[in-house]
Design an enzyme around this catalytic site. Structure first.
Site, short mmCIF file in Angstrom:
data_model
loop_
_atom_site.label_atom_id
_atom_site.label_comp_id
_atom_site.label_asym_id
_atom_site.label_seq_id
_atom_site.Cartn_x
_atom_site.Cartn_y
_atom_site.Cartn_z
N LEU A 25 0.79 -1.24 0.00
CA LEU A 25 0.00 0.00 0.00
C LEU A 25 0.82 1.29 0.00
O LEU A 25 0.24 2.37 0.01
CB LEU A 25 -0.99 0.05 1.17
CG LEU A 25 -2.07 -1.03 1.19
CD1 LEU A 25 -3.04 -0.79 2.35
CD2 LEU A 25 -2.83 -1.08 -0.12
N ASP A 26 2.15 1.21 -0.02
CA ASP A 26 2.93 2.46 -0.05
C ASP A 26 4.20 2.28 -0.86
O ASP A 26 5.28 2.69 -0.45
CB ASP A 26 3.25 2.90 1.37
CG ASP A 26 3.52 4.41 1.47
OD1 ASP A 26 3.11 5.15 0.55
OD2 ASP A 26 4.13 4.84 2.46
N LEU A 27 4.05 1.68 -2.04
CA LEU A 27 5.19 1.51 -2.93
C LEU A 27 5.53 2.85 -3.57
O LEU A 27 4.69 3.49 -4.21
CB LEU A 27 4.85 0.48 -4.01
CG LEU A 27 4.88 -0.97 -3.52
CD1 LEU A 27 3.97 -1.83 -4.35
CD2 LEU A 27 6.31 -1.50 -3.58
N THR A 31 0.35 7.40 0.03
CA THR A 31 0.98 8.68 -0.29
C THR A 31 0.33 9.27 -1.53
O THR A 31 0.20 8.58 -2.55
CB THR A 31 2.49 8.48 -0.53
OG1 THR A 31 3.06 7.87 0.64
CG2 THR A 31 3.18 9.80 -0.78
N ASN A 85 10.69 4.43 -0.54
CA ASN A 85 10.61 3.20 0.24
C ASN A 85 11.40 2.06 -0.40
O ASN A 85 11.15 0.89 -0.10
CB ASN A 85 9.15 2.78 0.43
CG ASN A 85 8.48 3.52 1.56
OD1 ASN A 85 9.15 4.07 2.43
ND2 ASN A 85 7.16 3.54 1.58
#
Length: 304
Positions: free
Chosen positions: A154-156, A188, A160
Site C-alpha cells: 500500500l505504499d510503494l 501517499t 521506500n
C-alpha cells in the site's frame, strides 16, 4: 474626537517545540546503543545504533516523544517489526528484534546504498531501460512474497526502496494490511491507485499500480499525478472550502510513459499496463514480472 486604538492581531499559533532526539550513547533497548539520529518523520525517530550482540550497526525505530501515548501508532510499529523479523526475502529489509516496552522499539538491518528517490532525483541521466526492468522484477518478487502472506504493501514509492549496486530492497510495512476494505487516501498522495484514493475493497492490483508508478518515476523523473499546489494554497486562504483532497487519478488516466521518455515498447507497455484505472485491467504481479524479465538477456523466465 478621540483616537481609537486597534489591538494587534493575536500571533499565529505556534506548536510547542518537539523534544530533541536521543543523544549518542543512549540505550533505547537492552543491548542497543545510539550512535546518531538519522531522521524524524511525522511519527517516528530513526537512529543509527550499535548492536552489542551482533557487534554491528543497525537501525532502531521508535515513536517520536510527542506521540508515545498513541496506542494505534505503537501497534502499527510493532506489527511492522514482527512481520519483518519473521519474513525472509532478498528484496525486503530484514528485521532483527522488537521490544514492546517500556517504549515500543523495532530493530532493523542497516542497508548500504541509497533510496531510489535520491538516485532518481540526483542523477542527471535517467537509468537504462534494462535497469528499470530489473528494478521492476525485483519489486515484483518482494510484492509476490508479501501477497503470499496475505498482505498488501500500500505504499510503494521510490523513497521506500533502497538500491545498492543494482540490488533493491523494499522498506516500510507501516501501512501493510490484508486485502479488503480500506478508508480513502491510505498511502501517499501521488502514488495512490484510484481505488486506494477513493477507498473501498482493495486487491493485489493496488500494489501492481504501486510498482508501475515507481517504475514510471524511475524512468522519467516525474510522477504521473501531482498534488495541485495552487488549490492547496486556496484552501489555506479559505477554510470554509471542502478540505477533502482532489485526487487527479480519480478524474483522468495516467499519461503514457512514452509522453515523457522514449522507452522500448514492451517496457512502456508494461508500465502503462500497471496504471490502468480499472484494477481488473492491470496485469497480475506474475505476468508483470514475466514481461519485465523478457527484457533482460539471460534472465530466467518466471523468476518472480
Amino acid at each position: 474626537m478621540t483616537a481609537t486604538t486597534r489591538s494587534a492581531p493575536p500571533p499565529p499559533y505556534a506548536p510547542p517545540p518537539l523534544p530533541p532526539p536521543l543523544a549518542p550513547g543512549a540505550r533505547p533497548a537492552p543491548g542497543y546503543e545510539v550512535l546518531g539520529h538519522l531522521v524524524r518523520t511525522g511519527w517516528l525517530d530513526l537512529y543509527d545504533a550499535w548492536s552489542d550482540e551482533r557487534a554491528c550497526r543497525c537501525v532502531v525505530k521508535v515513536l517520536r516523544p510527542d506521540r508515545r501515548d498513541e496506542d494505534d501508532l505503537a501497534d502499527r510499529l510493532l506489527r511492522e517489526g514482527r512481520w519483518l523479523r519473521d519474513f525472509t526475502h532478498p528484496h525486503l529489509v530484514r528485521g532483527y528484534e522488537t521490544f514492546d516496552g517500556p517504549e515500543p522499539v523495532v530493530v532493523l538491518e542497516t542497508l548500504t546504498g541509497e533510496t531510489l528517490a535520491h538516485l532518481v532525483h540526483r542523477l542527471r541521466r535517467r537509468p537504462a531501460a534494462t535497469d528499470v526492468a530489473m528494478l521492476g522484477v525485483q519489486l515484483c518478487s518482494a510484492v509476490h512474497y508479501l501477497h503470499g502472506r496475505d498482505l498488501l504493501h500500500l505504499d510503494l514509492k521510490p523513497s521506500n526502496v533502497v538500491v545498492d549496486r543494482g540490488h533493491a530492497k523494499l522498506l516500510d510495512l507501516g501501512l501493510a494490511r490484508p486485502p479488503g476494505p480500506v478508508p480513502p487516501g491510505v498511502g501517499t498522495f501521488s502514488y495512490l491507485a484510484p481505488e486506494q484514493a477513493a477507498g473501498g475493497t482493495l486487491t493485489t492490483a493496488v500494489d501492481v499500480w504501486g510498482i508501475g508508478v515507481t517504475l514510471y518515476e524511475t524512468a522519467t523523473g516525474e510522477v504521473p499525478f501531482e498534488r495541485d499546489r495552487g488549490r492547496e494554497r486556496e484552501r489555506e486562504r479559505d477554510w470554509s472550502q471542502d478540505t477533502d483532497p482532489r485526487y487527479p487519478q480519480l478524474e483522468e488516466a495516467a499519461p503514457p510513459v512514452a509522453a515523457r521518455r522514449r522507452l522500448p515498447r514492451p517496457l512502456a507497455a508494461a508500465v502503462d499496463g500497471c496504471l490502468r484505472p480499472d484494477p481488473a485491467d492491470r496485469p497480475t504481479v506474475g505476468r508483470l514480472a514475466t514481461a519485465l524479465a523478457a527484457l533482460l538477456p539471460g534472465y530466467p523466465p518466471g523468476s518472480c
